[in-house]
Design an enzyme around this catalytic site. Sequence first.
Site, PDB file in Angstrom:
ATOM      1  N   TYR A  53       0.850  -1.190   0.000  1.00 28.11           N
ATOM      2  CA  TYR A  53       0.000   0.000   0.000  1.00 28.11           C
ATOM      3  C   TYR A  53       0.892   1.250   0.000  1.00 28.11           C
ATOM      4  CZ  TYR A  53      -4.066  -2.908   1.267  1.00 28.11           C
ATOM      5  OH  TYR A  53      -5.078  -3.851   1.286  1.00 28.11           O
ATOM      6  N   SER A 207     -13.728  -3.733   0.536  1.00 24.65           N
ATOM      7  CA  SER A 207     -14.699  -3.003  -0.291  1.00 24.65           C
ATOM      8  C   SER A 207     -16.136  -3.346   0.084  1.00 24.65           C
ATOM      9  CB  SER A 207     -14.467  -3.293  -1.780  1.00 24.65           C
ATOM     10  OG  SER A 207     -13.225  -2.801  -2.206  1.00 24.65           O
ATOM     11  N   PRO A 208     -16.506  -3.288   1.366  1.00 22.19           N
ATOM     12  CA  PRO A 208     -17.866  -3.657   1.780  1.00 22.19           C
ATOM     13  C   PRO A 208     -18.934  -2.691   1.289  1.00 22.19           C
ATOM     14  CG  PRO A 208     -16.696  -2.661   3.609  1.00 22.19           C
ATOM     15  CD  PRO A 208     -15.678  -2.845   2.509  1.00 22.19           C
ATOM     16  N   LEU A 209     -18.526  -1.520   0.805  1.00 24.14           N
ATOM     17  CA  LEU A 209     -19.480  -0.545   0.276  1.00 24.14           C
ATOM     18  C   LEU A 209     -19.481  -0.539  -1.251  1.00 24.14           C
ATOM     19  CD1 LEU A 209     -18.817   2.358   2.806  1.00 24.14           C
ATOM     20  CD2 LEU A 209     -20.741   0.755   2.779  1.00 24.14           C
ATOM     21  N   GLY A 212     -17.542   2.127  -2.908  1.00 32.34           N
ATOM     22  CA  GLY A 212     -18.150   3.440  -2.692  1.00 32.34           C
ATOM     23  C   GLY A 212     -19.490   3.626  -3.359  1.00 32.34           C
ATOM     24  N   LEU A 214     -22.266   1.878  -3.128  1.00 33.66           N
ATOM     25  CA  LEU A 214     -23.426   1.636  -2.276  1.00 33.66           C
ATOM     26  C   LEU A 214     -23.753   2.803  -1.354  1.00 33.66           C
ATOM     27  CD1 LEU A 214     -22.745  -2.112  -1.461  1.00 33.66           C
ATOM     28  CD2 LEU A 214     -24.756  -1.211  -2.652  1.00 33.66           C
ATOM     29  N   GLY A 216     -24.516   5.566  -2.495  1.00 34.01           N
ATOM     30  CA  GLY A 216     -25.503   6.322  -3.263  1.00 34.01           C
ATOM     31  C   GLY A 216     -24.961   7.569  -3.909  1.00 34.01           C
ATOM     32  N   LYS A 217     -23.663   7.800  -3.786  1.00 32.54           N
ATOM     33  CA  LYS A 217     -23.087   9.052  -4.300  1.00 32.54           C
ATOM     34  C   LYS A 217     -23.148   9.156  -5.820  1.00 32.54           C
ATOM     35  CE  LYS A 217     -18.934   8.323  -2.633  1.00 32.54           C
ATOM     36  NZ  LYS A 217     -17.498   8.549  -2.322  1.00 32.54           N
TER      37      LYS A 217
END
Length: 327
Positions: A53, A207-209, A212, A214, A216-217
């Site tokens: 990283y 990456s549980p969203l 990004g 999910l 809603g952006k």
Amino acid sequence: MEQRHLGHTGLRVSRIGLGTLTWGRDTDEHDAADQLKAFWEAGGTLVDTADVYGAGEAEYVLGRLIDGLVPRQELVIATKAGGVPDPDRRVDGSRGHLLAALDASLERLGTDYVDLWQVHAFDSQTPLEETLQTMDLAVSSGRVRYAGVSDFCGWQLAKAATWQLAAPGLRTRLASTQMEYSLLQRGVEREVLPAALDLGVGLLPSSPLGRGVLTGKYRASTPPDSRAASEQWGPFVEPYLDDAASRVVDAVATAADGLASTPLEVALAWVRDRPGVVAPIVGARNAQQLTAALSVETLSLPDEICQALDDVSAPVHRYPDQDWSTL
């Protein structure tokens, strides 16, 4: 924050983990410090990083913040080794590479041990036994407390975990596997998650969203300061901006409206409470974004909401997953 056991081990971690993928690159030390402080004050303990990283900068930044900001003993530091910046060989699970990488990680982190050391990916060019024996050596030396893997498919995880349980001698049980898992990516449910559940390996979703999406952006447009709008991260987000993903995002937003919550909280609560999941790893650009994610601690989704989200996001699993009697 609630603490959970990592697989069938005695290690307890917070049920939300802090990701550091962008630290030292897109996230400077000041913003990283704000995130770590907010996470710790909320009861978070699991901090996930890797030697690749930011080409090591993420570990270096985290190391500078340990003790000066948060006591080392109050964090569960997880790092990874095995990734290499070589287009001809992206993974190196050999004994020499892994042990050298571990020593370099410890130096950057400014600590004499890591709580969880994970092999970053499966190396088809190195015998798996060599990679696993290296993990045993790292644990027996005291430099590593627990060991896990990352991005192993189902048969690879099953083979590795079974070897550690069945091979003679003092072997280190696999504590965890890290894989992408969200309402937009449920592929782990096919083989990885069943293997993890059967073998007592805890799942740490990355990456549980849905990268990004999910949150809603992207429902109306692509914000100019978002990942999807950047040259570097755009290709990473783009696969989750199709019509199928939009239907899932709309369902998450509807559920959030009904619960007086946010799409971020609904999506994160869904994956956090899936069978076999120990701690989703959440990355954020700043402390404000992270605090919004940490607010999910008070949210538990009703069964009917979970079922509706399960249905709208259900992956297509046919043979050999389908019951043979229905064929």
